[in-house]
Design an enzyme around this catalytic site. Structure first.
Site, PDB file in Angstrom:
ATOM      1  N   ALA A   1       8.086  -3.264   8.849  1.00  0.00           N
ATOM      2  CA  ALA A   1       9.089  -3.528   9.878  1.00  0.00           C
ATOM      3  C   ALA A   1      10.392  -4.015   9.257  1.00  0.00           C
ATOM      4  O   ALA A   1      10.396  -4.945   8.450  1.00  0.00           O
ATOM      5  CB  ALA A   1       8.558  -4.563  10.868  1.00  0.00           C
TER       6      ALA A   1
ATOM      7  N   GLY B   1       3.560  -0.635  -0.133  1.00  0.00           N
ATOM      8  CA  GLY B   1       4.664  -1.084   0.699  1.00  0.00           C
ATOM      9  C   GLY B   1       5.647  -1.965  -0.026  1.00  0.00           C
ATOM     10  O   GLY B   1       6.664  -1.507  -0.528  1.00  0.00           O
TER      11      GLY B   1
ATOM     12  N   GLU C   1      -1.431  -5.201  -2.280  1.00  0.00           N
ATOM     13  CA  GLU C   1      -1.167  -5.747  -3.612  1.00  0.00           C
ATOM     14  C   GLU C   1      -1.182  -4.692  -4.720  1.00  0.00           C
ATOM     15  O   GLU C   1      -1.515  -5.008  -5.869  1.00  0.00           O
ATOM     16  CB  GLU C   1      -2.160  -6.866  -3.945  1.00  0.00           C
ATOM     17  CG  GLU C   1      -2.075  -8.071  -3.031  1.00  0.00           C
ATOM     18  CD  GLU C   1      -0.719  -8.769  -3.072  1.00  0.00           C
ATOM     19  OE1 GLU C   1      -0.055  -8.745  -4.130  1.00  0.00           O
ATOM     20  OE2 GLU C   1      -0.302  -9.318  -2.031  1.00  0.00           O
TER      21      GLU C   1
ATOM     22  N   CYS D   1      -1.553  -5.099  11.999  1.00  0.00           N
ATOM     23  CA  CYS D   1      -0.423  -6.035  11.971  1.00  0.00           C
ATOM     24  C   CYS D   1      -0.892  -7.454  12.285  1.00  0.00           C
ATOM     25  O   CYS D   1      -1.515  -7.698  13.319  1.00  0.00           O
ATOM     26  CB  CYS D   1       0.644  -5.608  12.975  1.00  0.00           C
ATOM     27  SG  CYS D   1       2.076  -6.713  12.996  1.00  0.00           S
TER      28      CYS D   1
ATOM     29  N   GLN E   1       4.154   5.613  13.447  1.00  0.00           N
ATOM     30  CA  GLN E   1       3.140   4.577  13.663  1.00  0.00           C
ATOM     31  C   GLN E   1       3.403   3.849  14.972  1.00  0.00           C
ATOM     32  O   GLN E   1       4.513   3.358  15.201  1.00  0.00           O
ATOM     33  CB  GLN E   1       3.093   3.558  12.533  1.00  0.00           C
ATOM     34  CG  GLN E   1       1.887   2.630  12.697  1.00  0.00           C
ATOM     35  CD  GLN E   1       1.822   1.498  11.706  1.00  0.00           C
ATOM     36  OE1 GLN E   1       2.627   0.576  11.788  1.00  0.00           O
ATOM     37  NE2 GLN E   1       0.875   1.552  10.782  1.00  0.00           N
TER      38      GLN E   1
END
Length: 328
Positions: A15, A222, A200, A98, A67
């Site tokens: 986001a 990400g 990670e 989330c 998404q």
């Protein structure tokens, strides 16, 4: 999507970060699948004109997933129908991971992990109403405690093409020491569909370690891509070297795309991206303080040119034109 011949690389939806300008930059470094920022089904249904901008894609994006989040079946159904009208969207990814309180506490995102029957029902609703070829889901290992077996068995009854698993529970949030790849491996053994490992993965070494531990069919990255979008290229080529690209030019290209997409507001929105790009560099703190005060395109561009002019990322690795040729 053929998972038999290569390990697929995905850009995770983040986001405020993985918008069209950023995805355009990352796509040049060999990522296979890009995903929009999470969009709530409610927003798609009741504020489509505004929200649909988040689902625009660049010409470079050949596998682009929208998404969505949601928990009310009728609203999710209507949101899917809205996406059906967007021909450029290749598939729908359903967010069940989330951890944000404003999302999870209302039964959306990771909140759905407390009711797996309802989660599967929503996935069936998406599949039954979508005109897109691909349906996927992104989950965590559980809400408060780990329930990887239960989630995997439940998802075997869901009509999805692949499952993305983030290796932490909702309660773990993003604590580094809580990452659990063994549980992803367990889910991979149970699930009868491709599994994408997430969490990670911040280096080439880590990427291949995660693939070995989990036996996953691909990786989703990400936060590591925010500072180093070339991480996908490094994984593709199994190298720790850097592509011969001037970081200043890369940052400026990203900035120009932000301004093109958002107008003058893109200057302010780009501050957070600059924080990521500057992380670990000399004088990064002073640079962050400086850009946090800038609101004009010209002054921001000058600051970027001055700060990143000190740094050339070079190696003997091929240039841009040869990116995206190898696969893991």
């Amino acid at each position: 999507m053929d998972f038999k011949n290569k390990k697929w690389l995905f850009l995770a939806p983040l986001a405020g970060y993985t918008d069209l300008p950023f995805r355009s930059v990352v796509k040049k470094f060999g990522v296979d699948v890009t995903t929009s920022e999470m969009v709530s089904s409610h927003s798609l249904v009741y504020a489509f004109d505004k929200t649909s901008k988040m689902l625009e894609k660049s010409p470079l994006e050949d596998h682009f997933m929208a998404q969505i989040s949601g928990s009310k079946e009728s609203v999710v159904k209507e949101a899917v129908e809205k996406i059906n009208a967007l021909e450029h969207v290749n598939g729908i990814d359903f967010n069940c991971g989330c951890p944000a309180p404003k999302v999870a506490n209302h039964g959306n995102g990771s909140g759905l992990l407390k009711d797996l029957n309802h989660l599967v029902k929503l996935l069936k609703t998406i599949r039954e109403n979508t005109s897109k070829k691909i349906t996927s889901v992104k989950v965590r290992l559980g809400f408060e405690k780990k329930i990887p077996k239960e989630i995997a068995h439940a998802l075997n009854d869901a009509p999805v093409d692949y499952v993305v698993v983030h290796g932490r529970t909702r309660s773990d949030k993003y604590q580094k020491d809580k990452i659990d790849y063994e549980s992803i491996a367990l889910m991979k053994k149970i699930l009868k569909k491709p599994v994408i490992a997430n969490g990670e993965i911040d280096s080439v070494k880590k990427a291949f370690e995660v693939l070995q531990i989990t036996q996953a069919d691909g990786l989703m990255i990400g936060r590591a891509a925010l500072r180093a979008p070339w991480i996908f290229w490094q994984i593709r080529n199994n190298t720790t070297k850097l592509p011969a690209v001037v970081k200043k030019d890369l940052v400026l290209e990203h900035f120009d795309k932000m301004v093109e997409f958002y107008g003058d507001m893109g200057v302010i929105m780009f501050r957070k991206n600059l924080h990521a790009y500057a992380k670990g560099e000399m004088q990064a703190s002073a640079f962050r303080n400086c850009v946090n005060t800038l609101t004009e395109i010209k002054s921001m561009r000058e600051s970027i040119e001055e700060f990143f002019n000190q740094e050339m990322l070079q190696s003997e690795v091929p240039l841009w034109v040869e990116l995206n040729q190898k696969s893991v």
